[in-house]
Motif scaffolding. Structure first.
Motif, mmCIF file in Angstrom:
data_model
loop_
_atom_site.group_PDB
_atom_site.id
_atom_site.type_symbol
_atom_site.label_atom_id
_atom_site.label_comp_id
_atom_site.label_asym_id
_atom_site.label_seq_id
_atom_site.Cartn_x
_atom_site.Cartn_y
_atom_site.Cartn_z
ATOM 1 N N GLY A 232 38.483 45.821 39.685
ATOM 2 C CA GLY A 232 39.355 46.855 40.209
ATOM 3 C C GLY A 232 38.823 48.253 40.093
ATOM 4 O O GLY A 232 37.640 48.503 40.325
ATOM 5 N N GLY B 245 42.547 44.519 37.452
ATOM 6 C CA GLY B 245 42.868 43.128 37.163
ATOM 7 C C GLY B 245 41.958 42.546 36.105
ATOM 8 O O GLY B 245 40.830 43.027 35.884
ATOM 9 N N SER C 196 44.799 50.369 40.667
ATOM 10 C CA SER C 196 45.010 48.954 40.347
ATOM 11 C C SER C 196 43.828 48.427 39.538
ATOM 12 O O SER C 196 42.702 48.926 39.652
ATOM 13 C CB SER C 196 45.199 48.113 41.616
ATOM 14 N N TYR D 66 53.100 44.639 36.867
ATOM 15 C CA TYR D 66 52.234 43.622 36.275
ATOM 16 C C TYR D 66 52.529 42.286 36.944
ATOM 17 O O TYR D 66 53.685 41.965 37.224
ATOM 18 C CB TYR D 66 52.481 43.471 34.775
ATOM 19 N N SER E 99 45.266 35.003 35.154
ATOM 20 C CA SER E 99 44.847 36.362 35.470
ATOM 21 C C SER E 99 46.029 37.321 35.402
ATOM 22 O O SER E 99 47.197 36.921 35.464
ATOM 23 C CB SER E 99 44.188 36.427 36.854
ATOM 24 N N LEU F 294 43.763 37.434 41.721
ATOM 25 C CA LEU F 294 43.180 38.704 42.135
ATOM 26 C C LEU F 294 42.524 38.608 43.502
ATOM 27 O O LEU F 294 42.452 39.590 44.238
ATOM 28 C CB LEU F 294 42.171 39.182 41.084
ATOM 29 N N LEU G 114 47.309 41.257 36.891
ATOM 30 C CA LEU G 114 47.128 42.391 37.798
ATOM 31 C C LEU G 114 47.999 43.535 37.325
ATOM 32 O O LEU G 114 49.174 43.343 36.994
ATOM 33 C CB LEU G 114 47.503 42.015 39.236
ATOM 34 N N TYR H 130 45.020 39.303 46.119
ATOM 35 C CA TYR H 130 45.343 40.719 46.297
ATOM 36 C C TYR H 130 44.168 41.503 46.903
ATOM 37 O O TYR H 130 44.319 42.196 47.904
ATOM 38 C CB TYR H 130 45.742 41.344 44.966
ATOM 39 N N TYR H 131 42.989 41.391 46.302
ATOM 40 C CA TYR H 131 41.852 42.200 46.744
ATOM 41 C C TYR H 131 41.135 41.615 47.957
ATOM 42 O O TYR H 131 40.628 42.358 48.798
ATOM 43 C CB TYR H 131 40.853 42.362 45.595
ATOM 44 N N SER I 226 41.435 32.832 41.684
ATOM 45 C CA SER I 226 42.395 33.590 40.885
ATOM 46 C C SER I 226 43.365 34.356 41.770
ATOM 47 O O SER I 226 43.139 34.543 42.972
ATOM 48 C CB SER I 226 41.657 34.580 39.970
#
Length: 440
Positions: free
Chosen positions: A260, A136, A134, A89, A98, A348, A100, A351-352, A346
């Motif tokens: 996600g 989010g 995954s 997390y 946010s 996210l 994840l 990451y994405y 954010s």
């Protein structure tokens, strides 16, 4: 002894024998029923207490030193290690608040390139091995709407009766942090709202509490949500948040963005479930579940997805008792387009990155309050609590205390019946034998 007397004795003995057999059969049946009941009770108690336990490890701003202190950064990395996998997390308040969630083998770790991460650059957040799954969640908007007709429904308000507050424009500070192997608590507070783009300022605060757990139990925080070792609890409080002075009947709603895993073309499933037990949240017999849709490719071996779960109740005072409760209203999830731009501020997006365009991205809105409750101005205080987790959402069950009370209520009459039956059998058996001896 006459033949008649002998026959009388024989008949009496036969009756006694039949009576004994009936008593033994009846008592045996009662004993079996009692044994069965006790066995079911033990199974229920064991089943309610059993859960898989994870070991929690948490790191505040891992491997970030001076730059994080200078910018008052709060990014908490939480690992929940199980026997076969690890749930990661990330709770972030650097931009838009946010969360994840990622599922990986136990050997996988999270890496953060802090300079790029603080600049909100894509791929600045990655795992040493690609996660199996995954998901989010972004706390995207606090929506104020003028409920002129006291319907408590945001979808009946027009644009002129709606204001949007964006959580990234609050000044977030860390109130408290508790890091244990059994639980992790993080309390944040956002004050001094100032929207730089629209030059809008508000006083008041929004408080966010996040909780991570290692086992199945009810949270100590009202409404005592049932959490598992695979979930995080989120509690939101709107405390004396300044309302639009032109709105006479302000209410608030919270908009979440889900990002996600799952088929991006299928809406998330909203499933309000009735419950038989309101032991933990008096007067509330419903739990709302929102689950992500399965992937279009059913051969990927992944059966479980993510979920949100909450009880449709909000409280308008810090005491959070029955007298201060009001309702929440959930609205159907809606698809969001231009994915990348929506999540850009954010964690996210870090990451994405650009791959977000191919992922599930849906908007979920929940409004706080019900018709006739006095609107937000009555107390200037509202709460909403939900859990976000991986796998199958937990189902409410009777607690050990309730099971014991039910057991006493059902078992005590059964015990009285056994004792009464035994007493009647013993009482009747000597009379038959006495009559047989007198007839000799």
């Amino acid at each position: 002894m006459s033949v008649r007397a002998a026959n009388s004795v024989s008949v009496s003995r036969k009756r006694c024998f039949l009576l004994n057999r009936r008593c033994r059969t009846r008592l045996a049946g009662m004993a079996i029923s009692a044994s069965t009941f006790c066995l079911l009770l033990v199974v229920a108690l064991v089943d309610s207490a059993f859960s898989t336990q994870r070991i929690l490890r948490s790191f505040l701003n891992p491997d970030c030193e001076e730059s994080c202190r200078e910018r008052n950064v709060t990014t908490l990395y939480l690992r929940a290690d199980g026997p076969n996998d690890t749930l990661h997390y990330l709770w972030d308040f650097t931009g838009t608040p946010s969360i994840l969630l990622a599922l990986t083998p136990p050997s996988v770790w999270l890496n953060i390139s802090w300079d790029d991460y603080l600049a909100r650059k894509p791929n600045s957040l990655h795992f040493t091995e690609k996660p199996t799954y995954s998901f989010g969640l972004i706390i995207n908007k606090i929506i104020e709407f003028n409920d002129v007709n006291d319907t408590a429904l945001i979808d009946t308000a027009d644009v002129t009766n709606t204001n949007v507050l964006r959580p990234e424009y609050f000044n977030w500070r860390r109130v408290s942090l508790s890091q244990k192997s059994e639980f992790v608590y993080l309390d944040m507070e956002g004050n001094s709202y100032h929207d730089t783009a629209k030059n809008i300022s508000r006083y008041g605060s929004i408080k966010l509490s996040l909780r991570g757990f290692c086992t199945l139990d009810h949270s100590a925080m009202v409404p005592h949500m049932l959490h598992t070792e695979n979930s995080t609890l989120v509690d939101i409080i709107l405390d004396h948040l300044q309302t639009n002075e032109t709105f006479s009947n302000s209410r608030f709603a919270i908009e979440l963005l889900a990002v996600g895993g799952g088929d991006p073309e299928v809406p998330m499933f909203v499933d309000p479930k009735k419950s038989l037990d309101d032991e933990h949240t008096p007067g509330i017999f419903e739990v709302v579940e929102v689950r992500t849709p399965p992937y279009r490719d059913l051969n990927n071996g992944l059966d479980a997805g993510s979920y949100l779960q909450w009880r449709p109740v909000s409280y308008n005072s810090a005491s959070r008792d029955v007298t201060s409760s009001t309702e929440t209203v959930q609205y159907p999830p809606k698809k969001v387009f231009n994915h990348t731009s929506v999540i850009k501020n954010s964690m996210l997006y870090c990451y994405y990155g650009e791959t977000a365009d191919d992922l599930l991205l849906q908007r979920l809105t929940v409004s706080l309050g019900m018709k006739g409750d006095g609107f937000y101005k009555k107390t200037n205080y509202l709460t909403w609590t939900f859990t976000i987790g991986y796998g199958t959402p937990p189902e409410e069950r009777f607690s050990s205390l309730v099971i014991m009370i039910i057991s006493i209520g059902l078992g005590l009459p059964l015990l009285i019946m056994v004792i009464t039956g035994l007493y009647l059998c013993i009482r009747r058996m000597p009379k038959r034998r006495g009559n047989a001896y007198l007839n000799r």
